[in-house]
Design a protein around this motif. Structure first.
Motif, PDB file in Angstrom:
ATOM      1  N   ALA A   1      22.422   6.832 -29.267  1.00 41.64           N
ATOM      2  CA  ALA A   1      22.337   8.058 -28.456  1.00 41.64           C
ATOM      3  C   ALA A   1      23.674   8.774 -28.317  1.00 41.64           C
ATOM      4  CB  ALA A   1      21.814   7.702 -27.059  1.00 41.64           C
ATOM      5  N   CYS A   2      24.760   8.151 -28.762  1.00 41.41           N
ATOM      6  CA  CYS A   2      26.106   8.716 -28.564  1.00 41.41           C
ATOM      7  C   CYS A   2      26.234  10.068 -29.287  1.00 41.41           C
ATOM      8  CB  CYS A   2      27.144   7.723 -29.088  1.00 41.41           C
ATOM      9  SG  CYS A   2      28.831   8.357 -29.098  1.00 41.41           S
ATOM     10  N   VAL A   3      26.855  10.999 -28.601  1.00 38.88           N
ATOM     11  CA  VAL A   3      26.966  12.366 -29.120  1.00 38.88           C
ATOM     12  C   VAL A   3      27.697  12.430 -30.463  1.00 38.88           C
ATOM     13  CG1 VAL A   3      28.033  14.609 -28.633  1.00 38.88           C
ATOM     14  CG2 VAL A   3      26.773  13.428 -26.850  1.00 38.88           C
ATOM     15  N   ILE A   4      28.665  11.551 -30.669  1.00 38.28           N
ATOM     16  CA  ILE A   4      29.417  11.635 -31.937  1.00 38.28           C
ATOM     17  C   ILE A   4      28.803  10.748 -33.031  1.00 38.28           C
ATOM     18  CG2 ILE A   4      31.550  12.319 -30.802  1.00 38.28           C
ATOM     19  CD1 ILE A   4      32.661   9.528 -31.395  1.00 38.28           C
TER      20      ILE A   4
ATOM     21  N   ILE B   1      27.566   2.764 -17.192  1.00 34.79           N
ATOM     22  CA  ILE B   1      28.383   3.970 -16.983  1.00 34.79           C
ATOM     23  C   ILE B   1      29.473   3.952 -18.064  1.00 34.79           C
ATOM     24  CG2 ILE B   1      29.609   5.331 -15.246  1.00 34.79           C
ATOM     25  CD1 ILE B   1      28.303   3.355 -13.163  1.00 34.79           C
ATOM     26  N   ILE B   2      29.042   4.283 -19.250  1.00 38.01           N
ATOM     27  CA  ILE B   2      29.825   4.037 -20.457  1.00 38.01           C
ATOM     28  C   ILE B   2      31.118   4.870 -20.527  1.00 38.01           C
ATOM     29  CG2 ILE B   2      29.730   4.243 -22.991  1.00 38.01           C
ATOM     30  CD1 ILE B   2      26.676   3.368 -22.594  1.00 38.01           C
ATOM     31  N   PRO B   3      31.056   6.175 -20.261  1.00 33.24           N
ATOM     32  CA  PRO B   3      32.314   6.937 -20.381  1.00 33.24           C
ATOM     33  C   PRO B   3      33.401   6.404 -19.454  1.00 33.24           C
ATOM     34  CG  PRO B   3      30.444   8.406 -19.909  1.00 33.24           C
ATOM     35  CD  PRO B   3      29.913   7.016 -19.911  1.00 33.24           C
ATOM     36  N   ASP B   4      32.999   5.924 -18.278  1.00 36.72           N
ATOM     37  CA  ASP B   4      33.992   5.433 -17.321  1.00 36.72           C
ATOM     38  C   ASP B   4      34.678   4.171 -17.839  1.00 36.72           C
ATOM     39  OD1 ASP B   4      32.913   7.495 -15.896  1.00 36.72           O
ATOM     40  OD2 ASP B   4      32.777   6.397 -13.995  1.00 36.72           O
TER      41      ASP B   4
ATOM     42  N   ARG C   1      38.177   7.054 -28.410  1.00 34.81           N
ATOM     43  CA  ARG C   1      37.281   7.899 -29.212  1.00 34.81           C
ATOM     44  C   ARG C   1      36.191   8.560 -28.356  1.00 34.81           C
ATOM     45  NH1 ARG C   1      34.149   5.733 -32.947  1.00 34.81           N
ATOM     46  NH2 ARG C   1      34.246   7.594 -34.233  1.00 34.81           N
ATOM     47  N   CYS C   2      36.007   8.073 -27.115  1.00 33.55           N
ATOM     48  CA  CYS C   2      34.959   8.625 -26.245  1.00 33.55           C
ATOM     49  C   CYS C   2      35.367  10.010 -25.746  1.00 33.55           C
ATOM     50  CB  CYS C   2      34.722   7.676 -25.074  1.00 33.55           C
ATOM     51  SG  CYS C   2      33.513   8.287 -23.897  1.00 33.55           S
ATOM     52  N   MET C   3      34.421  10.946 -25.804  1.00 34.96           N
ATOM     53  CA  MET C   3      34.710  12.329 -25.403  1.00 34.96           C
ATOM     54  C   MET C   3      34.448  12.574 -23.919  1.00 34.96           C
ATOM     55  SD  MET C   3      33.303  14.677 -28.489  1.00 34.96           S
ATOM     56  CE  MET C   3      31.596  14.470 -28.074  1.00 34.96           C
ATOM     57  N   ASP C   4      33.956  11.537 -23.190  1.00 32.77           N
ATOM     58  CA  ASP C   4      33.600  11.721 -21.779  1.00 32.77           C
ATOM     59  C   ASP C   4      32.693  12.949 -21.633  1.00 32.77           C
ATOM     60  OD1 ASP C   4      33.404  11.330 -19.098  1.00 32.77           O
ATOM     61  OD2 ASP C   4      35.367  12.164 -18.604  1.00 32.77           O
ATOM     62  N   CYS C   5      31.575  12.906 -22.342  1.00 30.26           N
ATOM     63  CA  CYS C   5      30.684  14.073 -22.403  1.00 30.26           C
ATOM     64  C   CYS C   5      30.188  14.474 -21.011  1.00 30.26           C
ATOM     65  CB  CYS C   5      29.461  13.748 -23.252  1.00 30.26           C
ATOM     66  SG  CYS C   5      29.880  13.238 -24.919  1.00 30.26           S
ATOM     67  N   GLY C   6      30.034  15.761 -20.815  1.00 26.78           N
ATOM     68  CA  GLY C   6      29.478  16.263 -19.552  1.00 26.78           C
ATOM     69  C   GLY C   6      28.095  15.689 -19.303  1.00 26.78           C
ATOM     70  N   THR C   7      27.296  15.635 -20.359  1.00 26.59           N
ATOM     71  CA  THR C   7      25.998  14.952 -20.296  1.00 26.59           C
ATOM     72  C   THR C   7      26.085  13.751 -21.231  1.00 26.59           C
ATOM     73  OG1 THR C   7      24.888  17.055 -19.935  1.00 26.59           O
ATOM     74  CG2 THR C   7      23.501  15.207 -20.626  1.00 26.59           C
ATOM     75  N   PRO C   8      26.404  12.579 -20.691  1.00 26.26           N
ATOM     76  CA  PRO C   8      26.609  11.414 -21.558  1.00 26.26           C
ATOM     77  C   PRO C   8      25.271  10.818 -22.012  1.00 26.26           C
ATOM     78  CG  PRO C   8      27.047  10.822 -19.279  1.00 26.26           C
ATOM     79  CD  PRO C   8      26.642  12.268 -19.277  1.00 26.26           C
ATOM     80  N   PHE C   9      24.857  11.173 -23.205  1.00 28.77           N
ATOM     81  CA  PHE C   9      23.572  10.679 -23.710  1.00 28.77           C
ATOM     82  C   PHE C   9      23.580   9.160 -23.844  1.00 28.77           C
ATOM     83  CE2 PHE C   9      23.423  15.121 -25.108  1.00 28.77           C
ATOM     84  CZ  PHE C   9      22.181  15.482 -24.611  1.00 28.77           C
ATOM     85  N   CYS C  10      24.767   8.577 -24.042  1.00 27.52           N
ATOM     86  CA  CYS C  10      24.865   7.119 -24.141  1.00 27.52           C
ATOM     87  C   CYS C  10      24.316   6.459 -22.883  1.00 27.52           C
ATOM     88  CB  CYS C  10      26.325   6.712 -24.335  1.00 27.52           C
ATOM     89  SG  CYS C  10      27.423   7.357 -23.043  1.00 27.52           S
ATOM     90  N   ASN C  11      24.602   7.062 -21.743  1.00 31.87           N
ATOM     91  CA  ASN C  11      24.170   6.518 -20.457  1.00 31.87           C
ATOM     92  C   ASN C  11      22.649   6.500 -20.365  1.00 31.87           C
ATOM     93  OD1 ASN C  11      23.299   7.652 -17.519  1.00 31.87           O
ATOM     94  ND2 ASN C  11      24.801   6.018 -17.338  1.00 31.87           N
TER      95      ASN C  11
END
Ligand code: SF4
Length: 488
Positions: A104-107, A63-66, A45-55
């Protein structure tokens, strides 16, 4: 990002809980973590955002998206490597962190953020089960000695980082076991203490020495610590023996409620009930133990510690449990604005609430009432905001019955005796005063004495304590060696 359309295809899946009637029979953990297959879908479900607000939302900057992507690909071993690169103890945060990363997650539009915490939980539990979490002793020793005063999460994170940098680290802890609030404040049903013991074994194998039952500095008068500590070590002797000292004693002074009747029997701080229960759970003996069995319990304080008192009281077999919160009830409707001072955050519901609890909001206690020296109830009044201030609502007075009252209104500052023993200056709130990270970080006014965690920043989250411990370790390493290569 292995699955480009994952966030469109899959719904957020919450971790499961054992049924209430079953979990109330014990103090054991009851969260049912995600299976690897479920975690894979949640990772997708992670979008690997260019700017990962979760981080940015995560205090340790995980390093959440990774690791989300690695879990999606079922590459668990690299996932734990990524997770451990920023967080020493993900089994703690994966269980008890309120997950600011998810806020903070974008979605995160309607509470459907990527389930970062549940993925973290799945990664670290699998890593322990597979035997991937091993000691990492330093290849080269520096010969420098560091004392850590306080074995809570900040102290333990600092100890592990400094030991891995090659320093000889000793942790001084006034209680009989290390862990701080994790050991004695967080109920076992939220986090079993075997998780701390397992980490202690890892730290010991990395060279960390633990000295428990030891008070550093002046003996804190009237403190419960006198029940447990057996030895006293002066601040001067520590300064003479060690090259650097890190004070990580937490923020242990509970906020009181000085209203008439406060001295009646049956009114206790949360941090009297919760530590005693954890001690009993692990075979300890507690004299005059507080019991909620067969009692009407009122918990004053609507935060996590209050909820822990709710869960503990229900496991005791309380007749009723009511939790007071002075702030108004946050909105439950979606998309209703959250505005300070009315609703600083959305309504948080703990697993303890569904075990049996009436929640009262916008209520203030004016007086404790009693008979024969024992509390029998509370006189209260409703409050509301007017012109930005909480004021009483005329005519809203109401009495509540209570045989046991638990005060869970947070912590005001550290126990002063440690700071005073070292001559460390305090800030306006009574916390240890230190330089900021931008100023070189975590140094007190006393030569070679540093401070981190709740003792420096005031009461906060375990994940903030871990961050502070890691950053303070960098500051100490740089102080001792002239430079540091420890990760942030
Ligand atoms: Fe993934 Fe949410 Fe972080 Fe974006 S903000 S990278 S969707 S976890």
């Amino acid at each position: 990002m292995g699955k480009v359309t994952g966030f469109l295809e899959f719904e957020r899946l919450e971790e499961g809980y054992e049924p209430v009637e079953q979990r109330l029979k014990s103090y054991k953990e009851f969260v049912i973590g995600l299976t690897p297959a479920e975690a894979k879908i949640q990772g997708a479900r992670c979008m690997d955002c260019g700017t990962p607000f979760c981080n940015n939302g995560c205090p340790v900057n995980n390093i959440i998206p990774d690791f989300n992507d690695l879990v999606y690909k079922q590459d668990w071993q690299n996932a734990i490597t990524v997770l451990h690169s920023t967080n020493n103890f993900p089994e703690f945060t994966g269980r008890i962190c309120p997950a600011p990363c998810e806020a903070a997650c974008v979605i995160n539009v309607n509470g459907d953020a990527v389930g970062i915490k549940s993925i973290e939980h799945a990664i670290i539990d699998k890593a322990w089960a597979e035997g991937w979490v091993q000691p990492q002793p330093a290849a080269v020793k520096t010969g420098k000695k560091v004392a850590i005063v306080g074995g809570g999460p900040a102290g333990l994170a600092a100890a592990q980082q400094l030991a891995r940098a090659g320093h000889d680290v000793t942790v001084f802890e006034k209680n009989d076991k290390v862990g701080g609030l994790l050991r004695y404040g967080i109920p076992d049903f939220k986090m079993d203490k075997s998780h701390i013991d397992r980490r202690m074994a890892q730290l010991a194998a990395e060279g960390v020495v633990f000295r428990t039952n030891v008070v550093v500095g002046e003996w804190p008068q009237g403190s419960k610590v006198t029940n447990w500590a057996k030895e006293q070590v002066s601040a001067e002797s520590l300064k003479a023996e060690f090259d650097a000292i890190v004070l990580t004693g937490g923020s242990e002074q509970s906020r009181d409620l000085p209203v008439p009747g406060r001295d009646l029997a049956g009114i206790h701080f949360a941090m009297e009930l919760l530590p005693q229960q954890n001690r009993v759970n692990h075979g300890g003996q507690v004299e005059n133990a507080i019991s909620a069995t067969g009692k009407h319990v009122i918990v004053i304080g609507g935060g996590d510690t209050g909820s822990d008192c709710v869960g503990t009281s229900n496991r005791h077999g309380a007749l009723s449990v009511t939790q007071f919160e002075v702030m108004p009830q946050p909105p439950v409707e979606e998309n209703r604005p959250l505005t300070w001072p009315y609703w600083p955050m959305k309504l948080r519901t703990s697993s303890s609430h569904e075990e049996g609890c009436v929640r009262e909001f916008a209520i203030s206690t004016k007086e404790f009432i009693g008979e024969n020296g024992k509390v029998t109830g509370l006189k209260t009044v409703r409050v509301e905001f007017k012109d930005g201030k909480l004021v009483e609502v005329p005519g809203s007075e109401q009495d509540y019955k209570a045989d046991l009252v638990l005060l869970a209104m947070g912590f005001v500052n550290p126990v002063a005796s440690v700071l005073e023993s070292f001559g460390v200056s305090k800030d306006a709130r009574g916390n240890a005063k230190a330089t900021t990270e931008a100023e070189g970080g975590y140094k007190t006014n006393v030569a070679k004495v540093f401070t981190a965690g709740d003792m420096r920043r005031g009461q906060s989250l375990v994940v903030w304590a871990i961050r502070e411990g890691r950053q303070a370790a960098r500051a100490v390493d740089e102080f001792l060696m002239g430079a540091t290569s420890l990760p942030r």
